[in-house]
Design a protein around this motif. Structure first.
Motif, PDB file in Angstrom:
ATOM      1  N   LEU A 108       0.811  -1.223   0.000  1.00 36.54           N
ATOM      2  CA  LEU A 108       0.000   0.000   0.000  1.00 36.54           C
ATOM      3  C   LEU A 108       0.844   1.272   0.000  1.00 36.54           C
ATOM      4  CD1 LEU A 108      -2.910  -0.783   2.504  1.00 36.54           C
ATOM      5  CD2 LEU A 108      -3.160  -0.164   0.106  1.00 36.54           C
ATOM      6  N   LEU A 109       2.170   1.142   0.020  1.00 33.31           N
ATOM      7  CA  LEU A 109       3.033   2.315   0.175  1.00 33.31           C
ATOM      8  C   LEU A 109       2.807   3.356  -0.910  1.00 33.31           C
ATOM      9  CD1 LEU A 109       6.381   0.679   1.333  1.00 33.31           C
ATOM     10  CD2 LEU A 109       5.124   2.470   2.540  1.00 33.31           C
ATOM     11  N   GLY A 110       2.667   2.923  -2.154  1.00 33.26           N
ATOM     12  CA  GLY A 110       2.492   3.874  -3.248  1.00 33.26           C
ATOM     13  C   GLY A 110       1.196   4.641  -3.126  1.00 33.26           C
ATOM     14  N   ARG A 111       0.090   3.922  -2.841  1.00 28.10           N
ATOM     15  CA  ARG A 111      -1.219   4.576  -2.773  1.00 28.10           C
ATOM     16  C   ARG A 111      -1.347   5.477  -1.551  1.00 28.10           C
ATOM     17  NH1 ARG A 111      -4.576  -0.718  -3.398  1.00 28.10           N
ATOM     18  NH2 ARG A 111      -2.513  -1.572  -2.920  1.00 28.10           N
ATOM     19  N   VAL A 112      -0.802   5.043  -0.414  1.00 25.52           N
ATOM     20  CA  VAL A 112      -0.856   5.880   0.784  1.00 25.52           C
ATOM     21  C   VAL A 112      -0.065   7.166   0.552  1.00 25.52           C
ATOM     22  CG1 VAL A 112      -0.051   6.055   3.176  1.00 25.52           C
ATOM     23  CG2 VAL A 112      -1.331   4.045   2.426  1.00 25.52           C
ATOM     24  N   GLY A 113       1.120   7.052  -0.050  1.00 25.76           N
ATOM     25  CA  GLY A 113       1.891   8.248  -0.367  1.00 25.76           C
ATOM     26  C   GLY A 113       1.152   9.169  -1.314  1.00 25.76           C
ATOM     27  N   ALA A 114       0.467   8.594  -2.297  1.00 25.33           N
ATOM     28  CA  ALA A 114      -0.276   9.401  -3.265  1.00 25.33           C
ATOM     29  C   ALA A 114      -1.454  10.112  -2.611  1.00 25.33           C
ATOM     30  CB  ALA A 114      -0.759   8.519  -4.408  1.00 25.33           C
ATOM     31  N   VAL A 115      -2.183   9.401  -1.744  1.00 32.01           N
ATOM     32  CA  VAL A 115      -3.328  10.013  -1.060  1.00 32.01           C
ATOM     33  C   VAL A 115      -2.862  11.192  -0.206  1.00 32.01           C
ATOM     34  CG1 VAL A 115      -5.035   9.627   0.769  1.00 32.01           C
ATOM     35  CG2 VAL A 115      -4.789   7.974  -1.090  1.00 32.01           C
ATOM     36  N   MET A 116      -1.765  11.001   0.522  1.00 33.80           N
ATOM     37  CA  MET A 116      -1.223  12.089   1.337  1.00 33.80           C
ATOM     38  C   MET A 116      -0.840  13.277   0.459  1.00 33.80           C
ATOM     39  SD  MET A 116      -1.034  11.374   4.618  1.00 33.80           S
ATOM     40  CE  MET A 116      -0.734  10.130   5.861  1.00 33.80           C
ATOM     41  N   GLN A 117      -0.209  12.993  -0.654  1.00 34.53           N
ATOM     42  CA  GLN A 117       0.256  14.058  -1.543  1.00 34.53           C
ATOM     43  C   GLN A 117      -0.905  14.849  -2.115  1.00 34.53           C
ATOM     44  OE1 GLN A 117       3.648  13.517  -4.385  1.00 34.53           O
ATOM     45  NE2 GLN A 117       2.028  13.683  -5.895  1.00 34.53           N
ATOM     46  N   VAL A 118      -1.943  14.158  -2.564  1.00 40.60           N
ATOM     47  CA  VAL A 118      -3.096  14.847  -3.145  1.00 40.60           C
ATOM     48  C   VAL A 118      -3.785  15.713  -2.092  1.00 40.60           C
ATOM     49  CG1 VAL A 118      -5.419  14.476  -4.074  1.00 40.60           C
ATOM     50  CG2 VAL A 118      -3.475  13.229  -5.019  1.00 40.60           C
ATOM     51  N   ALA A 119      -3.897  15.206  -0.865  1.00 44.09           N
ATOM     52  CA  ALA A 119      -4.520  15.998   0.196  1.00 44.09           C
ATOM     53  C   ALA A 119      -3.744  17.278   0.446  1.00 44.09           C
ATOM     54  CB  ALA A 119      -4.612  15.172   1.477  1.00 44.09           C
ATOM     55  N   VAL A 120      -2.425  17.160   0.495  1.00 44.80           N
ATOM     56  CA  VAL A 120      -1.584  18.328   0.784  1.00 44.80           C
ATOM     57  C   VAL A 120      -1.589  19.308  -0.383  1.00 44.80           C
ATOM     58  CG1 VAL A 120       0.807  19.046   1.100  1.00 44.80           C
ATOM     59  CG2 VAL A 120      -0.127  17.195   2.491  1.00 44.80           C
ATOM     60  N   PHE A 121      -1.377  18.799  -1.603  1.00 43.18           N
ATOM     61  CA  PHE A 121      -1.317  19.699  -2.756  1.00 43.18           C
ATOM     62  C   PHE A 121      -2.686  20.296  -3.062  1.00 43.18           C
ATOM     63  CE2 PHE A 121       2.836  17.968  -3.301  1.00 43.18           C
ATOM     64  CZ  PHE A 121       3.537  18.911  -4.046  1.00 43.18           C
ATOM     65  N   GLY A 122      -3.738  19.574  -2.718  1.00 47.03           N
ATOM     66  CA  GLY A 122      -5.067  20.110  -2.959  1.00 47.03           C
ATOM     67  C   GLY A 122      -5.388  21.308  -2.089  1.00 47.03           C
ATOM     68  N   VAL A 123      -4.863  21.345  -0.858  1.00 51.99           N
ATOM     69  CA  VAL A 123      -5.187  22.440   0.051  1.00 51.99           C
ATOM     70  C   VAL A 123      -4.292  23.654  -0.195  1.00 51.99           C
ATOM     71  CG1 VAL A 123      -3.608  21.932   1.981  1.00 51.99           C
ATOM     72  CG2 VAL A 123      -5.890  22.838   2.454  1.00 51.99           C
ATOM     73  N   ARG A 124      -3.180  23.480  -0.896  1.00 53.13           N
ATOM     74  CA  ARG A 124      -2.258  24.603  -1.081  1.00 53.13           C
ATOM     75  C   ARG A 124      -2.893  25.777  -1.828  1.00 53.13           C
ATOM     76  NH1 ARG A 124       3.721  21.843  -2.152  1.00 53.13           N
ATOM     77  NH2 ARG A 124       3.997  21.128  -0.001  1.00 53.13           N
ATOM     78  N   PRO A 125      -3.536  25.565  -2.984  1.00 51.55           N
ATOM     79  CA  PRO A 125      -4.158  26.725  -3.632  1.00 51.55           C
ATOM     80  C   PRO A 125      -5.274  27.346  -2.803  1.00 51.55           C
ATOM     81  CG  PRO A 125      -4.735  24.674  -4.772  1.00 51.55           C
ATOM     82  CD  PRO A 125      -3.648  24.359  -3.805  1.00 51.55           C
ATOM     83  N   LEU A 126      -5.977  26.525  -2.010  1.00 59.57           N
ATOM     84  CA  LEU A 126      -7.018  27.075  -1.151  1.00 59.57           C
ATOM     85  C   LEU A 126      -6.409  27.988  -0.080  1.00 59.57           C
ATOM     86  CD1 LEU A 126      -9.256  23.910  -0.646  1.00 59.57           C
ATOM     87  CD2 LEU A 126      -9.551  25.779  -2.287  1.00 59.57           C
ATOM     88  N   GLY A 127      -5.289  27.572   0.479  1.00 60.19           N
ATOM     89  CA  GLY A 127      -4.605  28.417   1.458  1.00 60.19           C
ATOM     90  C   GLY A 127      -4.128  29.716   0.849  1.00 60.19           C
ATOM     91  N   ALA A 128      -3.572  29.624  -0.367  1.00 64.44           N
ATOM     92  CA  ALA A 128      -3.094  30.840  -1.035  1.00 64.44           C
ATOM     93  C   ALA A 128      -4.250  31.785  -1.350  1.00 64.44           C
ATOM     94  CB  ALA A 128      -2.348  30.463  -2.310  1.00 64.44           C
ATOM     95  N   LEU A 129      -5.361  31.228  -1.831  1.00 65.26           N
ATOM     96  CA  LEU A 129      -6.535  32.062  -2.124  1.00 65.26           C
ATOM     97  C   LEU A 129      -7.079  32.728  -0.861  1.00 65.26           C
ATOM     98  CD1 LEU A 129      -8.418  29.785  -4.685  1.00 65.26           C
ATOM     99  CD2 LEU A 129      -7.327  31.990  -5.163  1.00 65.26           C
ATOM    100  N   ALA A 130      -7.117  31.957   0.235  1.00 65.63           N
ATOM    101  CA  ALA A 130      -7.616  32.507   1.497  1.00 65.63           C
ATOM    102  C   ALA A 130      -6.694  33.615   2.005  1.00 65.63           C
ATOM    103  CB  ALA A 130      -7.734  31.398   2.543  1.00 65.63           C
ATOM    104  N   GLY A 131      -5.387  33.391   1.922  1.00 64.55           N
ATOM    105  CA  GLY A 131      -4.439  34.417   2.353  1.00 64.55           C
ATOM    106  C   GLY A 131      -4.573  35.687   1.538  1.00 64.55           C
ATOM    107  N   GLY A 132      -4.700  35.527   0.214  1.00 62.87           N
ATOM    108  CA  GLY A 132      -4.866  36.693  -0.640  1.00 62.87           C
ATOM    109  C   GLY A 132      -6.159  37.433  -0.360  1.00 62.87           C
ATOM    110  N   ALA A 133      -7.248  36.675  -0.128  1.00 59.28           N
ATOM    111  CA  ALA A 133      -8.547  37.307   0.138  1.00 59.28           C
ATOM    112  C   ALA A 133      -8.525  38.070   1.454  1.00 59.28           C
ATOM    113  CB  ALA A 133      -9.637  36.240   0.155  1.00 59.28           C
ATOM    114  N   VAL A 134      -7.945  37.465   2.490  1.00 64.18           N
ATOM    115  CA  VAL A 134      -7.873  38.136   3.788  1.00 64.18           C
ATOM    116  C   VAL A 134      -7.002  39.388   3.685  1.00 64.18           C
ATOM    117  CG1 VAL A 134      -6.963  37.924   6.141  1.00 64.18           C
ATOM    118  CG2 VAL A 134      -8.353  36.090   5.168  1.00 64.18           C
ATOM    119  N   ALA A 135      -5.890  39.291   2.952  1.00 66.16           N
ATOM    120  CA  ALA A 135      -5.014  40.450   2.785  1.00 66.16           C
ATOM    121  C   ALA A 135      -5.719  41.574   2.040  1.00 66.16           C
ATOM    122  CB  ALA A 135      -3.741  40.041   2.041  1.00 66.16           C
TER     123      ALA A 135
END
Length: 397
Positions: free
Chosen positions: A331-358
């Motif tokens: 399961l190592l490949g799929r677990v690593g992929a799931v973690m990666q997608v979760a992290v990379f998926g939230v990055r643009p949301l964080g950037a958008l939120a930071g820009g909006a608050v600013a």
């Protein structure tokens, strides 16, 4: 099983990430200097490369659990080399350039997942932190070197040459893959379809309490970090009153923190309980952003960025080793992929939120948003089964 990581693996990992970072640095330079494009096209090119980390990760994770991981590392490197070479040739044609950059980054994603899934078969469990630290040190050094190299080539009037260099780095990674020791064939059960295979990896992360806590902490931290990165330059040039050169030096301390963290991660793993190392990533991040809030200035911005590199690098080495230790090999490949997608998926949301608050309340307010993300990350570790850990546990199905 070897007592230490074969040198070829950290070198291949560094070459892969060097290729990815060279392309990431070269694309905006090509857009501005070669195509005469504005921010819209520049953003589209960067987004095309970044999209691979979201769209390719899950199928690549399935492949990493179904095929010879050494072959996938080599194949991913070749795909990356092909993509970046095509991007070099298509530098004057934006659509083809974007598609080729996506292909190149997709190859990097597949190869990087294969490398991380391959590592536990090459080193004994107690050596995982030191082995992961070697991988992360290569990644940090590649990240530090890529932007200056691409900038230097652009200064010589060759902005597209960064893509050619990226292709060569990816080809080097593919060649290094074949220097790794052959591994015994893995016995694979009957394989489900792609969607079912991905779902199996996601279920394992959700049900395994240590991995679930890691995922929550990583999501919160990345949201906070990208909220901060979205406003770091406007904050420095505006409310902090820094010059562009000083701003660059202060933000560059992040890379120095990454390198220092990778160098010291093995010693931290030996000297401290695992739970304390895992607390250090979000804990030092909270400390850094608190200093920036309480005493804003060039020195505290530099210290904040250094701590955001150093502490989370200790966390990265520790959580990767823990993830490898508790995840069944199949399961190592799929677990690593799931973690990666979760992290990379939230990055643009964080950037958008930071820009909006600013935009709404000013850049300093976005720093508080980053502090909230880091605080939630610390809370996720402190209130979970991660905090009391003293050493790597055994795999739990």
């Amino acid at each position: 099983m070897h007592s230490q990581t074969p040198t070829a693996l950290p070198l291949a990992f560094a070459a892969l990430h060097g290729a990815d970072q060279l392309a990431l640095a070269a694309l905006p330079l090509i857009a501005a200097l070669h195509l005469g494009a504005g921010p819209g096209l520049t953003g589209a090119l960067v987004a095309a490369q970044g999209a691979a980390w979201l769209l390719v990760a899950l199928p690549a994770g399935v492949l990493a659990d179904r095929m010879d991981r050494r072959r996938l590392l080599a194949g991913g490197g070749l795909a990356a080399a092909t993509g970046f070479a095509l991007a070099f040739l298509a530098a004057g044609q934006p659509v083809l350039l974007a598609l080729a950059a996506f292909l190149g980054a997709g190859g990097v994603v597949a190869a990087a997942l294969a490398a991380c899934a391959l590592l536990p078969a090459l080193v004994p469990r107690p050596a995982l932190p030191a082995a992961n630290a070697r991988l992360e040190l290569g990644r940090a050094l590649a990240t530090l070197a890529a932007a200056p190299a691409a900038g230097l080539l652009a200064a010589w009037g060759l902005p597209q040459a960064g893509l050619g260099l990226a292709a060569m780095a990816a080809m080097l990674a593919a060649g290094l893959a074949w220097l790794l020791p052959p591994l015994p064939a893995r016995q694979l059960a009957e394989q489900p379809g792609l969607a079912a295979a991905v779902a199996e990896g996601a279920r394992f992360v959700r049900r395994q309490p240590l991995l679930r806590a890691i995922a929550l902490a990583a999501i919160a931290w990345n949201a906070g970090f990208f909220a901060l990165m979205a406003v770091a330059v406007p904050l420095a040039l505006g409310p902090l009153g820094l010059e562009a050169g000083t701003t660059g030096l202060a933000l560059g301390c992040y890379g120095a923190g990454l390198v220092a963290g990778a160098l010291l991660a093995p010693a931290a793993a030996r000297a401290l309980p695992l739970g304390q190392v895992l607390l250090s990533g979000p804990g030092l991040s909270v400390l850094g952003v608190a200093a920036l809030v309480l005493a804003p200035g060039a020195v505290t911005l530099a210290a904040c960025m250094a701590l955001l590199g150093f502490g989370p690098m200790l966390w990265q080495v520790a959580q990767t080793s823990l993830r490898q230790a508790v995840t069944p090999p199949g399961l190592l490949g799929r677990v690593g992929a799931v973690m990666q997608v979760a992290v990379f998926g939230v990055r643009p949301l964080g950037a958008l939120a930071g820009g909006a608050v600013a935009a709404w309340l000013g850049a300093p307010a976005a720093v508080w948003l980053a502090a909230l993300g880091f605080g939630l990350s610390l809370l996720a570790v402190a209130t979970s089964q991660l905090a009391p850990l003293r050493e790597l546990p055994e795999a739990v199905a």
